[in-house]
Write a protein that holds these residues in place. Sequence first.
Motif, PDB file in Angstrom:
ATOM      1  N   SER A 122       0.832  -1.208   0.000  1.00 34.94           N
ATOM      2  CA  SER A 122       0.000   0.000   0.000  1.00 34.94           C
ATOM      3  C   SER A 122       0.865   1.255   0.000  1.00 34.94           C
ATOM      4  O   SER A 122       1.572   1.500   0.984  1.00 34.94           O
ATOM      5  CB  SER A 122      -0.924   0.002   1.226  1.00 34.94           C
ATOM      6  OG  SER A 122      -1.783   1.124   1.205  1.00 34.94           O
ATOM      7  N   PRO A 123       0.831   2.050  -1.075  1.00 30.73           N
ATOM      8  CA  PRO A 123       0.173   1.715  -2.338  1.00 30.73           C
ATOM      9  C   PRO A 123       0.926   0.592  -3.042  1.00 30.73           C
ATOM     10  O   PRO A 123       2.131   0.415  -2.838  1.00 30.73           O
ATOM     11  CB  PRO A 123       0.242   3.019  -3.132  1.00 30.73           C
ATOM     12  CG  PRO A 123       1.444   3.714  -2.591  1.00 30.73           C
ATOM     13  CD  PRO A 123       1.501   3.365  -1.143  1.00 30.73           C
ATOM     14  N   ARG A 124       0.225  -0.151  -3.853  1.00 34.42           N
ATOM     15  CA  ARG A 124       0.806  -1.321  -4.494  1.00 34.42           C
ATOM     16  C   ARG A 124       1.837  -0.887  -5.541  1.00 34.42           C
ATOM     17  O   ARG A 124       1.497  -0.233  -6.525  1.00 34.42           O
ATOM     18  CB  ARG A 124      -0.301  -2.158  -5.130  1.00 34.42           C
ATOM     19  CG  ARG A 124       0.147  -3.531  -5.576  1.00 34.42           C
ATOM     20  CD  ARG A 124      -1.032  -4.375  -6.017  1.00 34.42           C
ATOM     21  NE  ARG A 124      -1.876  -4.775  -4.894  1.00 34.42           N
ATOM     22  CZ  ARG A 124      -2.914  -5.593  -5.009  1.00 34.42           C
ATOM     23  NH1 ARG A 124      -3.254  -6.079  -6.191  1.00 34.42           N
ATOM     24  NH2 ARG A 124      -3.624  -5.901  -3.937  1.00 34.42           N
ATOM     25  N   GLY A 178      -1.696 -12.227  -9.815  1.00 27.61           N
ATOM     26  CA  GLY A 178      -2.817 -11.296  -9.742  1.00 27.61           C
ATOM     27  C   GLY A 178      -2.533  -9.976  -9.065  1.00 27.61           C
ATOM     28  O   GLY A 178      -3.418  -9.123  -8.985  1.00 27.61           O
ATOM     29  N   GLY A 179      -1.310  -9.763  -8.604  1.00 28.11           N
ATOM     30  CA  GLY A 179      -1.001  -8.520  -7.907  1.00 28.11           C
ATOM     31  C   GLY A 179      -0.687  -7.353  -8.823  1.00 28.11           C
ATOM     32  O   GLY A 179      -0.827  -6.189  -8.433  1.00 28.11           O
ATOM     33  N   ARG A 184       3.065  -3.014 -13.328  1.00 35.63           N
ATOM     34  CA  ARG A 184       3.258  -1.614 -12.942  1.00 35.63           C
ATOM     35  C   ARG A 184       4.704  -1.188 -13.163  1.00 35.63           C
ATOM     36  O   ARG A 184       4.971  -0.099 -13.668  1.00 35.63           O
ATOM     37  CB  ARG A 184       2.855  -1.402 -11.477  1.00 35.63           C
ATOM     38  CG  ARG A 184       1.358  -1.483 -11.213  1.00 35.63           C
ATOM     39  CD  ARG A 184       1.063  -1.234  -9.735  1.00 35.63           C
ATOM     40  NE  ARG A 184      -0.366  -1.263  -9.463  1.00 35.63           N
ATOM     41  CZ  ARG A 184      -1.048  -2.384  -9.199  1.00 35.63           C
ATOM     42  NH1 ARG A 184      -0.403  -3.548  -9.160  1.00 35.63           N
ATOM     43  NH2 ARG A 184      -2.333  -2.338  -8.967  1.00 35.63           N
ATOM     44  N   TRP A 185       5.632  -2.042 -12.753  1.00 31.21           N
ATOM     45  CA  TRP A 185       7.037  -1.666 -12.871  1.00 31.21           C
ATOM     46  C   TRP A 185       7.434  -1.559 -14.341  1.00 31.21           C
ATOM     47  O   TRP A 185       8.115  -0.615 -14.741  1.00 31.21           O
ATOM     48  CB  TRP A 185       7.923  -2.682 -12.148  1.00 31.21           C
ATOM     49  CG  TRP A 185       9.332  -2.198 -11.997  1.00 31.21           C
ATOM     50  CD1 TRP A 185       9.859  -1.461 -10.975  1.00 31.21           C
ATOM     51  CD2 TRP A 185      10.404  -2.398 -12.942  1.00 31.21           C
ATOM     52  NE1 TRP A 185      11.189  -1.179 -11.214  1.00 31.21           N
ATOM     53  CE2 TRP A 185      11.552  -1.745 -12.409  1.00 31.21           C
ATOM     54  CE3 TRP A 185      10.510  -3.052 -14.156  1.00 31.21           C
ATOM     55  CZ2 TRP A 185      12.779  -1.732 -13.069  1.00 31.21           C
ATOM     56  CZ3 TRP A 185      11.734  -3.038 -14.826  1.00 31.21           C
ATOM     57  CH2 TRP A 185      12.856  -2.383 -14.275  1.00 31.21           C
ATOM     58  N   LEU A 186       7.015  -2.517 -15.163  1.00 30.94           N
ATOM     59  CA  LEU A 186       7.367  -2.485 -16.574  1.00 30.94           C
ATOM     60  C   LEU A 186       6.732  -1.294 -17.281  1.00 30.94           C
ATOM     61  O   LEU A 186       7.340  -0.698 -18.179  1.00 30.94           O
ATOM     62  CB  LEU A 186       6.948  -3.785 -17.259  1.00 30.94           C
ATOM     63  CG  LEU A 186       7.750  -5.027 -16.839  1.00 30.94           C
ATOM     64  CD1 LEU A 186       7.123  -6.288 -17.435  1.00 30.94           C
ATOM     65  CD2 LEU A 186       9.212  -4.909 -17.273  1.00 30.94           C
ATOM     66  N   GLU A 209      -5.823  -7.564 -20.511  1.00 27.57           N
ATOM     67  CA  GLU A 209      -6.435  -6.455 -19.791  1.00 27.57           C
ATOM     68  C   GLU A 209      -5.636  -5.178 -20.038  1.00 27.57           C
ATOM     69  O   GLU A 209      -4.456  -5.236 -20.430  1.00 27.57           O
ATOM     70  CB  GLU A 209      -6.507  -6.783 -18.304  1.00 27.57           C
ATOM     71  CG  GLU A 209      -7.373  -7.995 -18.009  1.00 27.57           C
ATOM     72  CD  GLU A 209      -7.464  -8.314 -16.520  1.00 27.57           C
ATOM     73  OE1 GLU A 209      -6.654  -7.763 -15.742  1.00 27.57           O
ATOM     74  OE2 GLU A 209      -8.344  -9.108 -16.144  1.00 27.57           O
ATOM     75  N   PRO A 210      -6.256  -4.007 -19.829  1.00 32.51           N
ATOM     76  CA  PRO A 210      -5.578  -2.744 -20.145  1.00 32.51           C
ATOM     77  C   PRO A 210      -4.228  -2.567 -19.444  1.00 32.51           C
ATOM     78  O   PRO A 210      -3.323  -1.948 -20.009  1.00 32.51           O
ATOM     79  CB  PRO A 210      -6.587  -1.684 -19.686  1.00 32.51           C
ATOM     80  CG  PRO A 210      -7.915  -2.365 -19.805  1.00 32.51           C
ATOM     81  CD  PRO A 210      -7.660  -3.790 -19.434  1.00 32.51           C
ATOM     82  N   HIS A 211      -4.086  -3.115 -18.238  1.00 29.86           N
ATOM     83  CA  HIS A 211      -2.835  -2.912 -17.495  1.00 29.86           C
ATOM     84  C   HIS A 211      -1.749  -3.918 -17.877  1.00 29.86           C
ATOM     85  O   HIS A 211      -0.597  -3.760 -17.471  1.00 29.86           O
ATOM     86  CB  HIS A 211      -3.095  -3.025 -15.991  1.00 29.86           C
ATOM     87  CG  HIS A 211      -3.484  -4.407 -15.550  1.00 29.86           C
ATOM     88  ND1 HIS A 211      -4.797  -4.833 -15.533  1.00 29.86           N
ATOM     89  CD2 HIS A 211      -2.736  -5.471 -15.146  1.00 29.86           C
ATOM     90  CE1 HIS A 211      -4.830  -6.094 -15.117  1.00 29.86           C
ATOM     91  NE2 HIS A 211      -3.598  -6.504 -14.883  1.00 29.86           N
TER      92      HIS A 211
END
Length: 227
Positions: A122-124, A178-179, A184-186, A209-211
């Motif tokens: 948090s935040p992830r 699933g995290g 996010r890092w890439l 998925e979009p992310h």
Amino acid sequence: MSDTPASPSSSASSAHTTLSHERPALRAQLLAQRSAWLATPTAHAASAALGLQLRELLRQLAPQCLGVYWPLDGEFNPGPHLLNLAAMLETEAAADEDDDEGFDDDGPAEPLQFALPFAYKSPRRMDYRRWDGPLDGPAPALLDECGIPSSKGAVVVPDVVLVPCVGFTREGYRLGYGGGYYDRWLAAHPGVTSIGLAWSLGEASFAVEPHDQALTLVLTEREVISP
């Protein structure tokens, strides 16, 4: 590349494309298949084959800082296959310098560094921390906020990262736990070369998925997949 041990049929053999809400069931199915397969004699040979593929690829890429990971149960363990990588790359770099003698350069190449991811709940988010410890020894005492062994070293940005996969597609998309940490890092480091490490039985078909971030390459015990 070379012939490698047979493994069970992948989920990709099915015509069904897993939708977003079906990902947890697909993940559970792939983990169960992986667990059963790892108990077979072919798994040991597959690990050796994937290790050889990885070393050859990294020899070609010659990273300056390599992001590795401490494997969870059933994941490919890259550590034992990287033990002599730094020395090998330094030897090849020295040979290249001898070949280029008389030309201007920036001096000798820096020795290869390793880094381990550290995940925050948090935040992830996730970053990489320099790791100077052994790659094949006991797990680091420090755990990240997800309970995975990590490092207390300085934050670094690797130029090549190894990414464990539960599942993958031939387009380079990865199914993890699933995290969304690696995605996010890439997304924040688009110039980094990302290498998914997977068992061939993890090949699957699922809706992107979009992310989701496509990996640069996916490496299995059977092949190098370049989307």
